[in-house]
Motif scaffolding. Structure first.
Motif, PDB file in Angstrom:
ATOM      1  N   TYR A  33       0.859  -1.177   0.000  1.00 32.56           N
ATOM      2  CA  TYR A  33       0.000   0.000   0.000  1.00 32.56           C
ATOM      3  C   TYR A  33       0.895   1.226   0.000  1.00 32.56           C
ATOM      4  O   TYR A  33       2.107   1.125   0.038  1.00 32.56           O
ATOM      5  N   GLY A  34       0.283   2.387   0.028  1.00 30.36           N
ATOM      6  CA  GLY A  34       1.089   3.593   0.088  1.00 30.36           C
ATOM      7  C   GLY A  34       0.327   4.797   0.580  1.00 30.36           C
ATOM      8  O   GLY A  34      -0.903   4.811   0.642  1.00 30.36           O
ATOM      9  N   ASN A  35       1.112   5.783   0.976  1.00 28.41           N
ATOM     10  CA  ASN A  35       0.633   7.120   1.292  1.00 28.41           C
ATOM     11  C   ASN A  35      -0.302   7.246   2.494  1.00 28.41           C
ATOM     12  O   ASN A  35      -1.312   7.931   2.431  1.00 28.41           O
ATOM     13  N   PHE A  36       0.048   6.574   3.580  1.00 27.28           N
ATOM     14  CA  PHE A  36      -0.586   6.862   4.862  1.00 27.28           C
ATOM     15  C   PHE A  36       0.423   6.554   5.954  1.00 27.28           C
ATOM     16  O   PHE A  36       1.446   5.927   5.718  1.00 27.28           O
ATOM     17  N   ASP A  37       0.161   7.048   7.129  1.00 34.06           N
ATOM     18  CA  ASP A  37       1.065   6.833   8.255  1.00 34.06           C
ATOM     19  C   ASP A  37       0.769   5.457   8.849  1.00 34.06           C
ATOM     20  O   ASP A  37      -0.197   5.288   9.597  1.00 34.06           O
ATOM     21  N   ALA A  38       1.579   4.481   8.493  1.00 36.43           N
ATOM     22  CA  ALA A  38       1.334   3.099   8.891  1.00 36.43           C
ATOM     23  C   ALA A  38       1.420   2.911  10.401  1.00 36.43           C
ATOM     24  O   ALA A  38       0.619   2.183  10.988  1.00 36.43           O
ATOM     25  N   GLU A  39       2.379   3.574  11.039  1.00 34.84           N
ATOM     26  CA  GLU A  39       2.518   3.424  12.488  1.00 34.84           C
ATOM     27  C   GLU A  39       1.272   3.954  13.196  1.00 34.84           C
ATOM     28  O   GLU A  39       0.727   3.304  14.086  1.00 34.84           O
ATOM     29  N   GLU A  40       0.811   5.115  12.781  1.00 35.83           N
ATOM     30  CA  GLU A  40      -0.400   5.683  13.366  1.00 35.83           C
ATOM     31  C   GLU A  40      -1.616   4.810  13.067  1.00 35.83           C
ATOM     32  O   GLU A  40      -2.476   4.606  13.920  1.00 35.83           O
ATOM     33  N   ALA A  41      -1.688   4.273  11.851  1.00 39.20           N
ATOM     34  CA  ALA A  41      -2.805   3.410  11.476  1.00 39.20           C
ATOM     35  C   ALA A  41      -2.855   2.162  12.354  1.00 39.20           C
ATOM     36  O   ALA A  41      -3.934   1.767  12.819  1.00 39.20           O
ATOM     37  N   LEU A  42      -1.706   1.545  12.612  1.00 40.73           N
ATOM     38  CA  LEU A  42      -1.677   0.354  13.473  1.00 40.73           C
ATOM     39  C   LEU A  42      -2.218   0.680  14.861  1.00 40.73           C
ATOM     40  O   LEU A  42      -2.959  -0.112  15.451  1.00 40.73           O
ATOM     41  N   ILE A  43      -1.873   1.845  15.374  1.00 40.71           N
ATOM     42  CA  ILE A  43      -2.368   2.262  16.688  1.00 40.71           C
ATOM     43  C   ILE A  43      -3.874   2.514  16.629  1.00 40.71           C
ATOM     44  O   ILE A  43      -4.625   2.053  17.494  1.00 40.71           O
ATOM     45  N   GLU A  44      -4.310   3.241  15.614  1.00 38.59           N
ATOM     46  CA  GLU A  44      -5.740   3.554  15.501  1.00 38.59           C
ATOM     47  C   GLU A  44      -6.566   2.291  15.304  1.00 38.59           C
ATOM     48  O   GLU A  44      -7.625   2.144  15.912  1.00 38.59           O
ATOM     49  N   TRP A  45      -6.098   1.381  14.458  1.00 34.57           N
ATOM     50  CA  TRP A  45      -6.839   0.133  14.256  1.00 34.57           C
ATOM     51  C   TRP A  45      -6.956  -0.644  15.555  1.00 34.57           C
ATOM     52  O   TRP A  45      -8.031  -1.121  15.903  1.00 34.57           O
ATOM     53  N   GLU A  46      -5.845  -0.753  16.279  1.00 29.73           N
ATOM     54  CA  GLU A  46      -5.904  -1.497  17.542  1.00 29.73           C
ATOM     55  C   GLU A  46      -6.830  -0.805  18.537  1.00 29.73           C
ATOM     56  O   GLU A  46      -7.586  -1.451  19.242  1.00 29.73           O
TER      57      GLU A  46
END
Length: 145
Positions: A33-46
């Motif tokens: 994938y591309g063009n998003f903050d993966a670290e922040e996304a992992l936190i938000e998803w959790e």
């Protein structure tokens, strides 16, 4: 913001770290994938899946930084938490749609536009990957560059 994001499965941090410089292509099957903050996304998803607050997850050092050879200036390797991995593996399609909608709303609150269909596709792909981990001593990793 990560330009290139690749999620993959490895048996250990050591095995995953072996690909930190060049990425998992050729060594592990990966989702790109591309063009998003993966670290922040992992936190938000959790946070959405488990009900734990964003701040609580940050304080718990989630997601785990496995390798960051460029000290934030190059490729980085993160390990998704076991809680997120399990939540993804257990989620049905309706839950994945719900989580993706909540995530898109969170991104919109921060002024970021994210397509709902793409968000659902990302979480559905990750859920399939995580579901394949059930009963195996492997982890879900995220490589970014």
């Amino acid at each position: 913001m990560s330009i290139i994001i690749k999620f993959f499965v490895a048996r250990s941090h050591e095995a995953a770290t072996a690909v930190v410089d060049g990425g998992p292509d050729g060594a592990f099957e990966s989702l790109s994938y591309g063009n998003f903050d993966a670290e922040e996304a992992l936190i938000e998803w959790e946070s959405i899946f488990t009900g734990r607050s964003f701040d609580e997850l940050i304080a718990a050092d989630e997601p785990e930084v496995v390798a960051d050879p460029g000290d934030g200036e190059g490729p980085m390797l993160l390990a998704a938490s076991k809680a997120l991995q399990d939540a993804l593996a257990a989620a049905g399609q309706s839950r994945l749609v719900e989580v993706s909608q909540l995530w898109v709303q969170e991104r919109a609150a921060d002024g970021e536009v994210f397509d709902q269909e793409i968000a659902t596709q990302i979480l559905s792909d990750l859920a399939r990957l995580a579901h394949g981990l059930r009963g195996r001593d492997h982890r879900l990793y995220c490589w970014t560059a």
